[in-house]
Design a protein around this motif. Sequence first.
Motif, PDB file in Angstrom:
ATOM      1  N   GLU A  90       0.131  47.321 115.730  1.00  0.00           N
ATOM      2  CA  GLU A  90       0.779  46.270 116.502  1.00  0.00           C
ATOM      3  C   GLU A  90       0.481  44.891 115.932  1.00  0.00           C
ATOM      4  O   GLU A  90      -0.619  44.619 115.449  1.00  0.00           O
ATOM      5  N   ARG A  91       1.495  44.058 116.032  1.00  0.00           N
ATOM      6  CA  ARG A  91       1.421  42.643 115.715  1.00  0.00           C
ATOM      7  C   ARG A  91       0.808  42.342 114.343  1.00  0.00           C
ATOM      8  O   ARG A  91      -0.072  41.510 114.216  1.00  0.00           O
ATOM      9  N   ASN A  95       5.683  45.372 114.594  1.00  0.00           N
ATOM     10  CA  ASN A  95       5.072  46.541 115.226  1.00  0.00           C
ATOM     11  C   ASN A  95       5.594  47.779 114.516  1.00  0.00           C
ATOM     12  O   ASN A  95       6.803  47.951 114.363  1.00  0.00           O
ATOM     13  N   GLN A 104      17.161  37.849 108.603  1.00  0.00           N
ATOM     14  CA  GLN A 104      16.735  39.022 109.354  1.00  0.00           C
ATOM     15  C   GLN A 104      16.184  40.081 108.414  1.00  0.00           C
ATOM     16  O   GLN A 104      16.711  40.302 107.325  1.00  0.00           O
ATOM     17  N   ILE A 109       9.245  49.265 114.813  1.00  0.00           N
ATOM     18  CA  ILE A 109       9.637  49.179 116.214  1.00  0.00           C
ATOM     19  C   ILE A 109      10.198  47.800 116.536  1.00  0.00           C
ATOM     20  O   ILE A 109      11.234  47.680 117.176  1.00  0.00           O
ATOM     21  N   GLU A 110       9.526  46.761 116.033  1.00  0.00           N
ATOM     22  CA  GLU A 110       9.961  45.407 116.336  1.00  0.00           C
ATOM     23  C   GLU A 110       9.556  44.488 115.203  1.00  0.00           C
ATOM     24  O   GLU A 110       8.476  44.619 114.638  1.00  0.00           O
ATOM     25  N   LEU A 159       9.657  40.383 114.798  1.00  0.00           N
ATOM     26  CA  LEU A 159       9.962  39.130 115.458  1.00  0.00           C
ATOM     27  C   LEU A 159       9.560  37.978 114.551  1.00  0.00           C
ATOM     28  O   LEU A 159       8.403  37.891 114.130  1.00  0.00           O
TER      29      LEU A 159
END
Length: 169
Positions: A68-69, A91, A133, A162-163, A165
């Motif tokens: 994560e992160r 993530n 992106q 997953i993500e 950002l």
Amino acid sequence: MSQNSTDVEVEGGSSARGLLVLGLLGGLLIGGGVAYYFMKDQVASLDEDETEQQTAEPSKPLQAVRFERLTVPIYAQTGGSRRYIGNFFINIDVLVEGDDDVIAVRRSEPQLQHAFISAISSADLMRPDSPQQLDLDKTARLLKDRANSVLTDNIVANVSVIEALRIPN
């Protein structure tokens, strides 16, 4: 006189009935043969599928190890130069089979994080249609290759981003 009109015999009536019966029997035989031919192929294919399923090893469900992160600097390559786009929080799920593989990934978590950050920041992973992106599919393929090179046993079945950002500058 009424008796004479009902006792009329048709010549060749018994031969017509015989031909009709032979025609019906022939149709049944041909239809049965065609049905047997098609059913034989279906039964053979079902038998092959059953033997393949029995010989195939039952696959274990994939387990995800979450990263994560991860903060990653992203660069875009245009021509011969690299341009800083910004930092991304990413993530990631690393998918492996079995508890032993989960333990191996957890033990190598610092090395994998370093390899992931290094791979993402050195490759051009931006989408061609939108240069701001991140291309998630391309990133997932790159991270799977990098994870398997760090772990050396090719235990990583897949990597999912997953993500992603973007942090505003």
